[in-house]
Design a protein around this motif. Sequence first.
Motif, mmCIF file in Angstrom:
data_model
loop_
_atom_site.group_PDB
_atom_site.id
_atom_site.type_symbol
_atom_site.label_atom_id
_atom_site.label_comp_id
_atom_site.label_asym_id
_atom_site.label_seq_id
_atom_site.Cartn_x
_atom_site.Cartn_y
_atom_site.Cartn_z
ATOM 1 N N PRO A 1 0.831 -1.212 0.000
ATOM 2 C CA PRO A 1 0.000 0.000 0.000
ATOM 3 C C PRO A 1 0.861 1.256 0.000
ATOM 4 C CG PRO A 1 0.043 -0.995 2.183
ATOM 5 C CD PRO A 1 0.723 -1.969 1.264
ATOM 6 N N THR A 2 0.306 2.330 -0.540
ATOM 7 C CA THR A 2 1.018 3.601 -0.549
ATOM 8 C C THR A 2 1.144 4.123 0.877
ATOM 9 O OG1 THR A 2 0.173 4.139 -2.751
ATOM 10 C CG2 THR A 2 0.991 5.976 -1.408
ATOM 11 N N PHE A 3 2.359 4.457 1.259
ATOM 12 C CA PHE A 3 2.621 5.031 2.582
ATOM 13 C C PHE A 3 2.265 6.516 2.541
ATOM 14 C CE2 PHE A 3 5.798 7.359 5.203
ATOM 15 C CZ PHE A 3 5.399 6.925 6.458
ATOM 16 N N VAL A 4 1.378 6.932 3.419
ATOM 17 C CA VAL A 4 0.945 8.333 3.458
ATOM 18 C C VAL A 4 1.240 8.889 4.843
ATOM 19 C CG1 VAL A 4 -0.990 9.920 3.221
ATOM 20 C CG2 VAL A 4 -0.877 7.873 1.777
ATOM 21 N N TYR A 5 1.903 10.038 4.867
ATOM 22 C CA TYR A 5 2.258 10.622 6.160
ATOM 23 C C TYR A 5 2.170 12.150 6.067
ATOM 24 C CZ TYR A 5 4.574 10.885 10.711
ATOM 25 O OH TYR A 5 4.848 11.090 12.034
ATOM 26 N N PRO A 6 1.464 12.783 6.999
ATOM 27 C CA PRO A 6 1.400 14.250 7.009
ATOM 28 C C PRO A 6 2.475 14.848 7.922
ATOM 29 C CG PRO A 6 -0.254 13.360 8.496
ATOM 30 C CD PRO A 6 0.504 12.172 7.938
ATOM 31 N N ILE A 7 3.282 15.732 7.376
ATOM 32 C CA ILE A 7 4.220 16.508 8.198
ATOM 33 C C ILE A 7 3.600 17.891 8.400
ATOM 34 C CG2 ILE A 7 6.504 17.583 8.309
ATOM 35 C CD1 ILE A 7 7.641 15.226 6.832
ATOM 36 N N ASP A 8 3.241 18.191 9.634
ATOM 37 C CA ASP A 8 2.539 19.438 9.934
ATOM 38 C C ASP A 8 3.483 20.626 10.091
ATOM 39 O OD1 ASP A 8 0.102 18.000 10.031
ATOM 40 O OD2 ASP A 8 0.573 17.365 12.074
ATOM 41 N N GLN A 9 4.701 20.363 10.608
ATOM 42 C CA GLN A 9 5.691 21.417 10.769
ATOM 43 C C GLN A 9 7.081 20.791 10.851
ATOM 44 O OE1 GLN A 9 5.445 23.440 14.591
ATOM 45 N NE2 GLN A 9 4.182 21.814 15.419
ATOM 46 N N PHE A 10 8.063 21.562 10.417
ATOM 47 C CA PHE A 10 9.438 21.057 10.408
ATOM 48 C C PHE A 10 10.165 21.323 11.720
ATOM 49 C CE2 PHE A 10 8.797 21.272 5.771
ATOM 50 C CZ PHE A 10 9.254 20.007 5.427
ATOM 51 N N THR A 11 9.578 22.123 12.582
ATOM 52 C CA THR A 11 10.250 22.471 13.840
ATOM 53 C C THR A 11 10.018 21.430 14.933
ATOM 54 O OG1 THR A 11 8.333 23.824 14.449
ATOM 55 C CG2 THR A 11 10.181 24.947 13.368
ATOM 56 N N ASP A 12 9.083 20.514 14.709
ATOM 57 C CA ASP A 12 8.792 19.462 15.692
ATOM 58 C C ASP A 12 9.695 18.263 15.414
ATOM 59 O OD1 ASP A 12 7.792 17.465 17.311
ATOM 60 O OD2 ASP A 12 5.690 17.999 16.984
ATOM 61 N N ARG A 13 10.811 18.178 16.124
ATOM 62 C CA ARG A 13 11.785 17.124 15.860
ATOM 63 C C ARG A 13 11.232 15.734 16.120
ATOM 64 N NH1 ARG A 13 17.669 19.395 18.038
ATOM 65 N NH2 ARG A 13 17.742 21.262 16.700
ATOM 66 N N GLU A 14 10.396 15.603 17.154
ATOM 67 C CA GLU A 14 9.809 14.297 17.451
ATOM 68 C C GLU A 14 8.912 13.835 16.312
ATOM 69 O OE1 GLU A 14 7.858 14.083 21.191
ATOM 70 O OE2 GLU A 14 9.666 14.590 22.355
ATOM 71 N N ARG A 15 8.176 14.768 15.733
ATOM 72 C CA ARG A 15 7.293 14.441 14.611
ATOM 73 C C ARG A 15 8.116 14.000 13.402
ATOM 74 N NH1 ARG A 15 2.332 12.538 13.378
ATOM 75 N NH2 ARG A 15 1.368 13.584 11.593
ATOM 76 N N ILE A 16 9.194 14.693 13.138
ATOM 77 C CA ILE A 16 10.055 14.321 12.013
ATOM 78 C C ILE A 16 10.678 12.948 12.248
ATOM 79 C CG2 ILE A 16 12.133 14.917 10.717
ATOM 80 C CD1 ILE A 16 9.768 16.720 10.107
ATOM 81 N N GLN A 17 11.109 12.682 13.478
ATOM 82 C CA GLN A 17 11.684 11.370 13.784
ATOM 83 C C GLN A 17 10.631 10.273 13.652
ATOM 84 O OE1 GLN A 17 15.091 10.803 14.444
ATOM 85 N NE2 GLN A 17 14.307 8.757 13.949
ATOM 86 N N ASP A 18 9.392 10.558 14.066
ATOM 87 C CA ASP A 18 8.311 9.592 13.893
ATOM 88 C C ASP A 18 8.104 9.278 12.407
ATOM 89 O OD1 ASP A 18 7.856 9.419 16.593
ATOM 90 O OD2 ASP A 18 6.154 10.804 16.605
ATOM 91 N N PHE A 19 8.152 10.324 11.590
ATOM 92 C CA PHE A 19 8.019 10.117 10.142
ATOM 93 C C PHE A 19 9.129 9.214 9.624
ATOM 94 C CE2 PHE A 19 10.168 11.608 6.250
ATOM 95 C CZ PHE A 19 9.318 11.029 5.316
ATOM 96 N N MET A 20 10.365 9.491 10.001
ATOM 97 C CA MET A 20 11.496 8.699 9.516
ATOM 98 C C MET A 20 11.372 7.227 9.931
ATOM 99 S SD MET A 20 14.718 11.324 10.072
ATOM 100 C CE MET A 20 14.926 12.756 9.006
ATOM 101 N N ASN A 21 10.975 7.015 11.174
ATOM 102 C CA ASN A 21 10.814 5.640 11.649
ATOM 103 C C ASN A 21 9.715 4.922 10.876
ATOM 104 O OD1 ASN A 21 12.799 6.101 13.587
ATOM 105 N ND2 ASN A 21 11.333 6.579 15.213
#
Length: 323
Positions: free
Chosen positions: A296-316
């Motif tokens: 399936p297509t992986f879909v992920y929303p990044i809401d802001q680049f300043t939230d490091r935890e969110r970016i790390q969650d995306f990478m994982n």
Amino acid sequence: MDMEKIEQAFMLINENIEHIEKTLDTDFYDAFVEQNAAFLGSVNLVNTKSPTSAEDLLAALTKNNDRLRALNLNKKEWQKLFQFVLLKGSQVAPMQPNHSFTPDSIATLFQFMIESLHSDHKLRILEMGSGTGNLGEYLLVNLNREIDYVGFEVDDLLLDLSASISEVIGTEATFMQVDAVQSQLMEAVDVVIADLPIGFYPDIQTAQTFQVGLKEGHTFAHHLMIEEAMKYLKESGFAIFLAPSDLLTSSQAPQLKEWLTHHAHLAAVVTLPEGLFKHDSKAIYLIKKTATDNNPTFVYPIDQFTDRERIQDFMNAFQKNVK
């Protein structure tokens, strides 16, 4: 990375660009190209108003460029510096939206995706519509790979600018003045990247030779470039595009989705923060050259680049779900 040195270097380059603009009566980006030429020792002063003004300009450029060399910037510092200069240009002499530079925040995500999906030490990359060169240069200086990079760009000024930036930084890059929709003979590549230009392709007859092309009217140029990109990829290759967030819901999306079904696999869609781009809402699309991938297509929303935890969650999540 020494930000204090980068700030000093920015002041020196900006001062030289202003000198060139005033003395040669030219615009910011032409002056930027001339500054790079002056740093490399080949400035062209034929358009100065008088021999005296030419001598004064050369003396000012030489003084600042000597100070610039003494800072001994490394490649990453040069690349960051040039992004700041391009940002200044976007404020004082805005380009049309399709010529705007791709920011490092986006380039960082491209880098992450490439490193996650390609483990070989050698990597051949094609950038379709290389523009100012900021995206390509970021990858060239930050990817821990041996990179063979080719950039397609049709605009004279952008080509001169990106080539001069590459030469100053000292990266190995090849730029070709071509329309990225027109097929070129070249060795297959591992990765295609593009910050896709948005709009209609003017040549209706050429567009109609594409499977995504409309039978009547003008086809979106970014759709044509997506189809064209697959022709350059190795069978194991993939493409990463920065494109409109409505790519799959626009009026011409049915043709694109039909083509995708038979010729490629949409592996991931990463939506980006609203307001990140002045003129459009955009997302990152990862497309693999295979129609047999049933994941399936992986879909992920990044809401802001300043939230490091969110970016790390995306990478994982990306590394877990996209293979």
